[in-house]
Scaffold this motif. Structure first.
Motif, PDB file in Angstrom:
ATOM      1  N   ASP A 266      -0.518  12.871  -7.033  1.00  0.00           N
ATOM      2  CA  ASP A 266      -0.573  14.060  -6.198  1.00  0.00           C
ATOM      3  C   ASP A 266       0.668  14.241  -5.330  1.00  0.00           C
ATOM      4  OD1 ASP A 266      -2.951  14.606  -7.272  1.00  0.00           O
ATOM      5  OD2 ASP A 266      -4.190  14.010  -5.550  1.00  0.00           O
ATOM      6  N   ILE A 267       1.513  13.243  -5.284  1.00  0.00           N
ATOM      7  CA  ILE A 267       2.731  13.387  -4.480  1.00  0.00           C
ATOM      8  C   ILE A 267       3.819  13.978  -5.360  1.00  0.00           C
ATOM      9  CG2 ILE A 267       4.539  12.161  -3.225  1.00  0.00           C
ATOM     10  CD1 ILE A 267       2.530  10.398  -2.041  1.00  0.00           C
ATOM     11  N   ILE A 268       4.228  15.207  -5.013  1.00  0.00           N
ATOM     12  CA  ILE A 268       5.181  15.888  -5.879  1.00  0.00           C
ATOM     13  C   ILE A 268       6.546  16.055  -5.220  1.00  0.00           C
ATOM     14  CG2 ILE A 268       3.476  17.135  -7.263  1.00  0.00           C
ATOM     15  CD1 ILE A 268       4.058  19.549  -5.347  1.00  0.00           C
ATOM     16  N   ARG A 269       6.643  15.802  -3.925  1.00  0.00           N
ATOM     17  CA  ARG A 269       7.957  15.913  -3.284  1.00  0.00           C
ATOM     18  C   ARG A 269       8.067  14.859  -2.186  1.00  0.00           C
ATOM     19  NH1 ARG A 269       8.365  21.717  -0.821  1.00  0.00           N
ATOM     20  NH2 ARG A 269      10.050  20.739   0.356  1.00  0.00           N
TER      21      ARG A 269
ATOM     22  N   ILE B 114       8.301  13.374   3.411  1.00  0.00           N
ATOM     23  CA  ILE B 114       7.907  11.971   3.582  1.00  0.00           C
ATOM     24  C   ILE B 114       9.053  11.160   4.161  1.00  0.00           C
ATOM     25  CG2 ILE B 114       7.328   9.866   2.312  1.00  0.00           C
ATOM     26  CD1 ILE B 114       5.650  11.582   0.454  1.00  0.00           C
TER      27      ILE B 114
ATOM     28  N   THR C 189       1.132   4.040  -2.918  1.00  0.00           N
ATOM     29  CA  THR C 189       0.818   5.450  -2.682  1.00  0.00           C
ATOM     30  C   THR C 189       1.907   6.377  -3.195  1.00  0.00           C
ATOM     31  OG1 THR C 189      -0.283   4.728  -0.673  1.00  0.00           O
ATOM     32  CG2 THR C 189       0.092   7.081  -0.904  1.00  0.00           C
ATOM     33  N   LEU C 190       3.158   5.926  -3.060  1.00  0.00           N
ATOM     34  CA  LEU C 190       4.262   6.790  -3.476  1.00  0.00           C
ATOM     35  C   LEU C 190       4.225   7.059  -4.981  1.00  0.00           C
ATOM     36  CD1 LEU C 190       7.125   5.403  -1.204  1.00  0.00           C
ATOM     37  CD2 LEU C 190       5.849   7.530  -0.938  1.00  0.00           C
TER      38      LEU C 190
ATOM     39  N   HIS D 185       1.472   7.781  -6.467  1.00  0.00           N
ATOM     40  CA  HIS D 185       0.289   8.625  -6.665  1.00  0.00           C
ATOM     41  C   HIS D 185       0.661   9.957  -7.318  1.00  0.00           C
ATOM     42  CE1 HIS D 185      -3.457  10.673  -5.761  1.00  0.00           C
ATOM     43  NE2 HIS D 185      -3.972   9.517  -5.346  1.00  0.00           N
TER      44      HIS D 185
ATOM     45  N   ALA E  28       0.825  -1.215   0.000  1.00  0.00           N
ATOM     46  CA  ALA E  28       0.000   0.000   0.000  1.00  0.00           C
ATOM     47  C   ALA E  28       0.854   1.258   0.000  1.00  0.00           C
ATOM     48  CB  ALA E  28      -0.927  -0.005   1.209  1.00  0.00           C
ATOM     49  N   VAL E  29       1.954   1.232   0.767  1.00  0.00           N
ATOM     50  CA  VAL E  29       2.811   2.415   0.846  1.00  0.00           C
ATOM     51  C   VAL E  29       3.519   2.646  -0.479  1.00  0.00           C
ATOM     52  CG1 VAL E  29       4.888   3.357   1.918  1.00  0.00           C
ATOM     53  CG2 VAL E  29       3.109   2.346   3.340  1.00  0.00           C
TER      54      VAL E  29
END
Lengths: 465, 107
Positions: free
Chosen positions: A55-58, A62, A50-51, A53, A46-47
């Motif tokens: 929408d994750i730009i930086r 994290i 998500t990475l 995804h 799952a992690v």
């Protein structure tokens, strides 16, 4: 949906299946560790999903968070003694609550414009429940750890205030749905959650902790669910629902084991804490005679016994006596005595507390018996050793309708031939309920620290050869 | 858009049902590991925390950072300590009285 986002979604599906298999593994001690591994795998998938995804730009924040969290997580888990498990669970509920609450705040600040009415409501609920779980768990932790008084703190109108806070939060969420730009309303909801968490746990006494911890477990799950609704993320909804139903189920079991109605528990067991405190020790403290016995007396009884049942309680955890219990059991077994352990569902400060401690002391788990499985055996038992348990062996729960614990299922200890009670002193203890068992003719009270007494009994048995 | 929350509600209700069924099979023996295991699983809020920490919005990044830390404590710590506990549950020299723990034999 882009191919990458499809991968993200499918990784969540795989994770959800693995989580369910993980919990399924816990249905037996044999398959539990393999199940847990599947859960870890699911989380990893799952992690990683998500990475990817969009929408994750930086990644700097994290990475920093994962490093900090892993460091603290590993440090706590590797060092904490098993007797402190309730504290650790309470603390981790507070971390979970804080995480969901902050995610809710971040989401609100970031993109409240693009959300549907339903998502706004979910966001408000998430933040409210998250903060409530956060402060509630901190309070529970404080009570367990002892830096907040473990005694119930109660005052008049408490229930009304708490219910008022709850209604205020619900109304606030309604207002927010009507006008999402009202930042002050959003933060008022957050503040109400923080306040209600403190208020709800304040009146609850130490002995009710198994219920509170289960309930907070459930709240943490519901908060994660609300996050899922707010973000439209099914993995959060599923995992939150699993966590929530687990907490709910445990709360139900605990309430049954304490003979409390579920409605009573659902509102944070408010009224119940009052009952034991308000109850006068109706049996009268002064002048009742009991058999205070020495270790030698107890040893003599044990030498003449063929069957022995141990009943551990919170006192065993306090005096860290689980290894001494195991050693005494071992020396009894060497003499050919049949030894069993009777575990009450609410013994200790969290569900399963005694089982974990005895497992730590290397007690084979097939010797641990639940209330229903062992209660008929007492009549055939030569000696029962009560190690720091009180309410769960109180016959008043069966006989005395005026007792605050009347109706609670308890062990039929008084049916056994002799009872040895290890207890710090003759004080009625936390709940303030006098225990008739202690005054029965076949009960021997061995006062003092349980661990020291147990060790003395072991050497007494050795000398007796 | 309004159909999405109905769909999510389906997911929620069915997951709760599955959770209740699966968890009611867990013997009281393992209730503490169950609690710390579900605690680790609820660390799935890490997923949402990652989205907050990795976003373009500064305040969200800070809050996300704290949330990622907290959720990671639960995930890493939760799984580790649950495993530490489960390793301790052993059965030695199975005596005849063993059949009593019937529900422990579900898988």
């Amino acid at each position: 949906m882009t191919p990458t986002m499809l991968v993200v979604s499918l990784s969540y599906l795989v994770a959800a299946v693995l989580f369910i298999l993980c919990l399924r593994g816990l249905s037996s001690p044999e398959g539990a560790r393999r199940g847990l591994f599947l859960g870890e795998l699911g989380m990893l998938i799952a992690v990683i999903g998500t990475l990817l995804h969009k929408d994750i730009i930086r990644y700097d924040w994290i990475i920093a968070g994962v490093v900090v969290g892993s460091g603290i997580g590993v440090a706590i888990s590797a060092t904490i003694p098993m007797t402190k498990m309730p504290e650790r669970i309470a603390l981790s509920h507070s971390f979970g609550g804080l995480a969901t609450a902050l995610v809710g705040v971040a989401e609100y600040l970031r993109e409240s414009d693009g959300l549907t009415y339903f998502q706004i409501a979910a966001l408000g609920l998430e933040t409210f429940l998250g903060f409530l779980t956060f402060t509630g768990s901190i309070m529970a932790f404080g009570k367990l750890q002892g830096f907040i008084s473990g005694a119930p703190v109660t005052w008049k109108g408490q229930n009304f205030l708490n219910i008022g806070l709850f209604i205020a939060a619900v109304l606030g969420i309604g207002v927010l749905v009507y006008d999402r730009e009202l930042h002050q309303v959003f933060f008022a909801i957050a503040g109400t959650g923080l306040a209600l968490g403190v208020m709800a746990v304040l009146p609850i006494g130490g002995a009710d902790m198994p219920v509170v911890i289960s309930l907070l477990n459930s709240y943490a799950g519901l908060a994660a669910c609300a996050t899922g609704f707010a973000l439209g993320s099914q993995i959060l909804i599923i995992s939150g629902a699993l966590d929530g139903s687990s907490g709910l189920l445990l709360s139900l079991l605990m309430s049954k084991a304490m003979n409390r109605s579920f409605a009573n528990i659902l509102f944070g067991a408010f009224g119940t804490a009052l009952a034991p405190g308000a109850a006068s020790p109706q049996l009268g403290k002064g002048g009742r005679s009991y058999n205070e016995a020495t270790v030698e007396d107890a040893g003599a009884v044990l030498k003449a016994s063929q069957t022995v049942i141990f009943i551990p309680g919170y006192g065993m955890a306090v005096s860290q006596a689980q290894h001494a219990v195991r050693d005494l059991a071992a020396s009894l077994e060497r003499r050919g005595v049949e030894v069993k352990y009777a575990i009450h569902p609410v013994a200790g400060r969290m569900p399963g507390h005694m089982n974990v401690l005895l497992a730590e002391a290397n007690v084979s788990y097939d010797k641990l018996f639940d209330l229903d499985d062992i209660n008929d055996d007492f009549a055939r038992t030569d000696a029962v050793i009560v190690v720091g348990a009180n309410d769960v062996v109180n016959p008043a729960a069966k006989k005395d309708p005026s007792s605050p614990i009347y109706g609670m299922p308890v062990f039929n200890v008084e049916q056994s031939r002799s009872v040895i009670v290890l207890k710090r002193s003759m004080n009625p203890g936390f709940s303030g309920v006098e225990n008739e068992l202690f005054f029965q003719p076949n009960t021997m009270m061995v006062l003092g620290d349980a661990k020291k007494t147990l060790l003395a009994m072991i050497s007494e048995l050795k000398e007796g050869h | 858009m309004s159909s999405e929350w109905v769909f999510n509600l389906y997911v929620f209700v069915l997951a709760t049902f599955v959770g209740y069924q699966v968890i009611s099979r867990v013997p009281p023996l393992l209730h503490t590991p169950l609690m710390s295991g579900t605690n680790a699983i609820s660390g799935i809020s890490l997923v949402a925390s990652l989205l907050a920490a990795g976003s373009h919005h500064f305040v969200s990044q800070i809050l996300g950072f704290i949330a990622v830390s907290c959720a990671t404590i639960n995930v890493v710590g939760g799984f580790m300590i649950t495993d530490r506990m489960l390793r301790m549950f052993k059965r030695k020299d199975p005596p005849p009285a063993r059949a009593k723990l019937g529900e422990g034999k579900a898988s």
